[in-house]
Each structure stands twice: as structure tokens, then as C-alpha cells.
Scaffold this active site. Structure first.
Site, PDB file in Angstrom:
ATOM      1  N   HIS A 194       0.820  -1.220   0.000  1.00  7.25           N
ATOM      2  CA  HIS A 194       0.000   0.000   0.000  1.00  7.25           C
ATOM      3  C   HIS A 194       0.849   1.263   0.000  1.00  7.25           C
ATOM      4  O   HIS A 194       0.325   2.351  -0.192  1.00  7.25           O
ATOM      5  CB  HIS A 194      -0.934  -0.004   1.214  1.00  7.25           C
ATOM      6  CG  HIS A 194      -2.043  -1.010   1.077  1.00  7.25           C
ATOM      7  ND1 HIS A 194      -3.331  -0.667   0.756  1.00  7.25           N
ATOM      8  CD2 HIS A 194      -2.036  -2.359   1.185  1.00  7.25           C
ATOM      9  CE1 HIS A 194      -4.081  -1.757   0.685  1.00  7.25           C
ATOM     10  NE2 HIS A 194      -3.314  -2.801   0.949  1.00  7.25           N
ATOM     11  N   ASP A 248       3.532   9.301  -1.032  1.00  6.67           N
ATOM     12  CA  ASP A 248       2.376   8.520  -0.581  1.00  6.67           C
ATOM     13  C   ASP A 248       2.111   7.413  -1.584  1.00  6.67           C
ATOM     14  O   ASP A 248       2.317   7.607  -2.789  1.00  6.67           O
ATOM     15  CB  ASP A 248       1.144   9.445  -0.523  1.00  6.67           C
ATOM     16  CG  ASP A 248       0.178   9.041   0.581  1.00  6.67           C
ATOM     17  OD1 ASP A 248       0.184   7.859   0.971  1.00  6.67           O
ATOM     18  OD2 ASP A 248      -0.592   9.907   1.038  1.00  6.67           O
TER      19      ASP A 248
HETATM   20  C1  G6P Z   1      -1.140   3.206   6.027  1.00  7.41           C
HETATM   21  C2  G6P Z   1      -0.647   1.784   5.842  1.00  7.41           C
HETATM   22  C3  G6P Z   1      -1.615   0.785   6.452  1.00  7.41           C
HETATM   23  C4  G6P Z   1      -1.897   1.176   7.904  1.00  7.41           C
HETATM   24  C5  G6P Z   1      -2.422   2.614   7.985  1.00  7.41           C
HETATM   25  C6  G6P Z   1      -2.645   3.077   9.427  1.00  7.41           C
HETATM   26  O1  G6P Z   1      -2.277   3.418   5.259  1.00  7.41           O
HETATM   27  O2  G6P Z   1      -0.441   1.507   4.470  1.00  7.41           O
HETATM   28  O3  G6P Z   1      -1.081  -0.518   6.415  1.00  7.41           O
HETATM   29  O4  G6P Z   1      -2.825   0.293   8.506  1.00  7.41           O
HETATM   30  O5  G6P Z   1      -1.444   3.459   7.394  1.00  7.41           O
HETATM   31  O6  G6P Z   1      -1.452   2.961  10.177  1.00  7.41           O
HETATM   32  P1  G6P Z   1      -1.360   2.087  11.508  1.00  7.41           P
HETATM   33  O7  G6P Z   1       0.096   2.019  11.835  1.00  7.41           O
HETATM   34  O8  G6P Z   1      -2.180   2.814  12.499  1.00  7.41           O
HETATM   35  O9  G6P Z   1      -1.933   0.719  11.169  1.00  7.41           O
END
Ligand code: G6P
Length: 472
Positions: free
Chosen positions: A153, A361
Site C-alpha cells: 500500500h 504517498d
Molecule cells: C497506512 C498503511 C496501512 C496502515 C495505515 C494506518 O495506510 O499503508 O497498512 O494500517 O497506514 O497505520 P497504523 O500504523 O495505524 O496501522
């Protein structure tokens, strides 16, 4: 149709989701048999070996607990203090502590062990994001020969940034254990190809060494999207309208500039506030007539670099307030809290400018959601970083270099002054792009490539032999 098993660090929760991942995948899994596997969010002294099943909003979710130490090394450590900054080209913010790799590996092995007994022979496994790069290797060590796909992602790094990551060769070998690796943008595939064509040219004595064999892994861009029709509908629901009314009462006729981001240094928030400051400094006509609302739910706040970003932003917002606020006018509002989708949809619709200026991003789904929520008769303008994956999709946005705050300030001015005809024309093409690249098309195209039928077309037998060889 074979079952679909989605694996990610976080599983879908019940509250408002700060990141786009949970929102995106909920819909895909709701349409097929299978389950979602991941971390429960709980830290315990001695985790059970087996996963617990739970129904969450109509989805079957299997979860495991982790120990505090493993979680720290895996999540705050290797994933978010090494992989995240390196993949976002912020080596200056990385903390290279190689020993975190052991915890990262242990958690991936724990995921594999708990998942293995739940799997059937023809299940298709779709693994998400940088926390779980080694999962296919771990599953293949346990004898699994199922189709496995990985979706990154976040952006794929340049070769130098990749080489700064401890154990990068092992990680890249892990990546080659997937049948398909999906990336957000063409630029990521180009970075991957640059790496895989050359690979560790570190030997002094010989030609460049190709140590990882990617010949059985298909790597391609599958840009993620949103559900634009759902956002369009949501933006006019009573819940969204309630938020719009609240804002209108507070703002009167002022034009709203809106940012919505996790509080993360990759999002370019200090640069954004600086650009806004320049807008107000250079264009007195906007004072009292515009308002910046930055929504920034805290994220990963045990990590020092995130705390520092938060402090920087506090100071900068205070500075702009001190410089421009008057007793009866505030130039900006900064909210460190997550909002549910209906409130966000209302805010997006109200905002004359959607300010999406990350320094780097993967995609940025806020850009998609902003576009989808606009009023077709009076749409706002998307100001978009050219370093977001979304820049490959949204050519009609006002694209800026987020490091150049003069350029962003100028884009803000153009957006605020843009005539209705131009706003409509730009928005129509942005909305068409959001529809083309919607979440259903994303999942369908990735899963189409990952299906066992697609494997047979490419000669699955030869691939099986290779897996056996690699397991041995
Ligand atoms: C990004 C990453 C995700 C992640 C999200 C929130 O979008 O690509 O994998 O879940 O951030 O971050 P966190 O560390 O809170 O899961």
C-alpha cells in the site's frame, strides 16, 4: 469460487478507521467466502497458538494476540521505524536497529503458524502491506502451495533506500515467494524493476550480482481506489449535512480549505501550513475570507519521529494563528481526532479546496474521497502532491511539488479563484478517473490475476516445482 483469505496487520474494527486499508477491503470480503486474518490489537504474556474467530459487521475475522516485546520490535520497530521511513525515502527519520528484524520475523512466523491450520488447499491468500512481507515464505516453509498475492500500500523505495534496510536481501527473497506483487503506481513498478534488474552490485571483483530470482513473481501496478458512488451518496446524508451545517454556522461565507491525514511526517503537514501562511501573507484579500481545517488523527505516537512531527505542527499552527488571527477571525482549525466517514464526506463536500500534499504517498485515498463527495453543480478543487500515487490517476488536479511551499501557495490561490466552469470541467474528469479506478475494479483485477485459473494459464505445474525446490 475458491475462498479468499485476506491477511493484514490490522483487522477491520468497529470504530472510525484512520487509514484507508480497512475501509477498502471490507467491501471486497463482504462479496466472497473466506475470512480476514490479523492481529487482535491485544498484547498478552503468552498468546494462544490458535486464532479466535469473530463476526465483525458481517465479516468473519480470525485474530491472534501478540506479546508486547514482539509487537514492539515488529510494529513500532522494524515496520514503522525502518520500513516505513525507508520506503517513503526518509532515511533521516529511520532508526536502524537491526535486532528488530528478529521480532518482525517471529511475528510473521506466528501469523503463518496460526493461519496454516485454517487454510484449505484451494484458498487464495491475499497479504497486505509492509508488515507482512515474509508471510509467504513462512507459509511455504509450512508446506503451503496455494496462490499467494501481496499488495504494497506504500511506495516502493529507490534502490539506495532499499539497501539501507537491514536484511533487504532476505526481504526481497520473501517478496519473490508470492505469485503476484501488486503496487500502487507505475513509478513503484519502475523502482522495483530498477532494483530487480541490477540487484546488489556490491561485489568488487565481478559484474552485478542477481541474487533473487523474480521469474515466477508477477509484479504490476494495481492502483487502489475508493467507492466513489458510496461517497457521493454519503456526502448528502443527514449525518454529513449535520457536519456541513455546523461548519457553515461557524464559518459564514468563508471558503474552506481542507486537509485530512493521519498525523504522519510523510503527509507534509508542516509544509502545508507554511504554504497556507504564504497564501495569507501574499494575498491580503483572502484574510477573513478563507479558513484552513486540518484534521489529523494521531498515529504511531509511541515513535519519537511522530511525536516530533506533532510538536512541529502544534508550533506552526500556533505561529500562523499568532500572525494572522484577529479577535473575531481565526485563519485555521487544527483537529487531532479521527472522524467517521459521514462527517468527513460532509466536510469534503463543503470544502472549496481539498489540500492533499503528502511528501510521498502510496496512493492517498483522501484525494479519491474528496473528488467523490463534490457537488457536481459547484465542485471544489483538488490540490494534489505530484508525489502521491494518486497523481498518476488525477491529471486534472492542480498538481504541486509539496516541498515548494511557494508553488503550493500559488496553487491555493488559483484554486480559490477558479471560475465555476473550470472547476466543473476539472471535476468531471477527476470523477471519471475515480470511477474508473474504483475499489471494485482494483480488487477484481488483482484477484483475477491471483486466481488459480490465471495460474493454470501460465503453466502452474512449472511453478509448483519451483516452490518445492525453494521449500527444500
Ligand atoms: C497506512 C498503511 C496501512 C496502515 C495505515 C494506518 O495506510 O499503508 O497498512 O494500517 O497506514 O497505520 P497504523 O500504523 O495505524 O496501522
Amino acid at each position: 469460487m475458491s475462498r479468499l483469505i485476506i491477511v493484514s496487520n490490522r483487522t477491520p474494527g468497529k470504530g472510525p478507521a484512520a487509514g484507508g486499508l480497512a475501509v477498502a477491503l471490507r467491501k471486497t470480503l463482504a462479496e466472497r467466502d473466506g475470512f480476514w486474518f490479523g492481529w487482535s490489537g491485544k498484547l498478552v504474556d503468552a498468546p494462544e497458538a490458535e486464532a479466535r474467530f469473530e463476526e465483525i459487521d458481517g465479516l468473519t475475522v480470525a485474530q491472534i494476540d501478540l506479546t508486547r516485546n514482539d509487537h514492539h520490535a515488529y510494529y513500532a520497530g522494524f515496520s514503522n521505524s525502518i520500513l516505513w521511513p525507508s520506503f517513503h525515502l526518509r532515511l533521516d527519520l529511520a532508526t536502524i536497529e537491526g535486532h528488530w528484524y528478529e521480532g518482525y520475523r517471529r511475528v510473521n512466523a506466528q501469523f503463518a503458524k496460526a493461519l496454516r491450520p485454517l487454510l484449505r488447499k484451494d484458498d487464495v491468500i491475499w497479504v497486505h502491506d509492509y508488515h507482512l512481507i515474509p508471510l509467504a515464505s513462512e507459509l511455504r516453509h509450512l508446506g503451503l502451495r496455494n496462490r499467494m498475492g501481496f499488495y504494497l500500500h506504500i511506495p516502493f523505495p529507490t534502490t539506495d533506500a532499499l539497501y539501507a534496510i537491514p536484511h533487504h536481501n532476505e526481504l526481497m527473497r520473501d517478496l519473490s515467494r508470492y505469485d503476484i506483487v501488486g503496487m500502487q503506481a507505475q513509478r513503484d513498478v519502475a523502482a522495483f524493476t530498477e532494483f530487480s534488474d541490477h540487484q546488489s552490485p556490491s561485489s568488487l571483483s565481478g559484474p552485478p550480482l542477481k541474487s533473487v530470482n523474480f521469474s515466477t513473481t508477477e509484479v504490476a501496478a494495481f492502483p487502489i481506489g475508493s467507492d466513489p458512488e458510496a461517497f457521493a451518496r454519503l456526502s448528502v446524508t443527514p449525518a454529513a449535512t449535520k457536519m456541513v451545517k455546523r461548519m457553515e454556522r461557524a464559518m459564514g461565507d468563508q471558503k474552506l480549505i481542507l486537509g485530512v491525514d493521519r498525523l504522519d511526517y510523510s503527509k507534509g503537514l508542516p509544509q502545508r501550513v507554511e504554504a497556507y501562511e504564504k497564501l495569507l501573507a501574499n494575498n491580503a484579500q483572502f484574510r477573513r475570507n478563507v479558513h484552513l481545517l486540518q484534521v489529523a488523527p494521531p498515529s504511531r505516537d509511541t515513535i519519537k519521529e511522530y511525536q516530533e512531527t506533532s510538536d512541529t505542527l502544534d508550533a506552526m499552527c500556533g505561529h500562523v494563528m499568532g500572525r494572522f488571527a484577529e479577535p473575531d477571525w481565526q485563519p485555521l482549525t487544527y483537529v487531532k481526532r479521527a472522524y467517521g466517514q459521514p462527517s468527513l464526506a460532509g466536510l469534503y463536500r463543503l470544502a472549496r479546496v481539498g489540500l492533499v500534499t503528502p511528501l510521498r504517498d502510496g496512493m492517498n485515498l483522501v484525494a479519491h474521497e474528496y473528488v467523490a463527495s463534490q457537488n457536481p453543480e459547484d465542485p471544489g478543487v483538488l490540490v494534489l502532491s505530484r508525489f502521491a500515487g494518486a497523481a498518476e490517476i488525477f491529471e486534472e488536479a492542480l498538481q504541486v511539488n509539496p516541498f515548494d511551499t511557494d508553488e503550493t501557495a500559488e496553487a491555493l490561490r488559483l484554486a480559490l479563484e477558479m471560475p465555476l466552469d473550470e472547476r466543473k470541467a476539472r471535476w468531471q474528469s477527476l470523477m471519471a478517473a475515480a470511477r474508473r479506478h474504483n475499489i471494485d475494479n482494483w480488487a477484481t483485477s488483482f484477484l483475477g490475476r491471483l486466481s488459480p485459473e490465471a495460474a493454470q494459464e501460465e503453466g502452474g505445474a512449472a511453478r509448483d516445482i519451483l516452490y518445492l525446490a525453494s521449500v527444500a
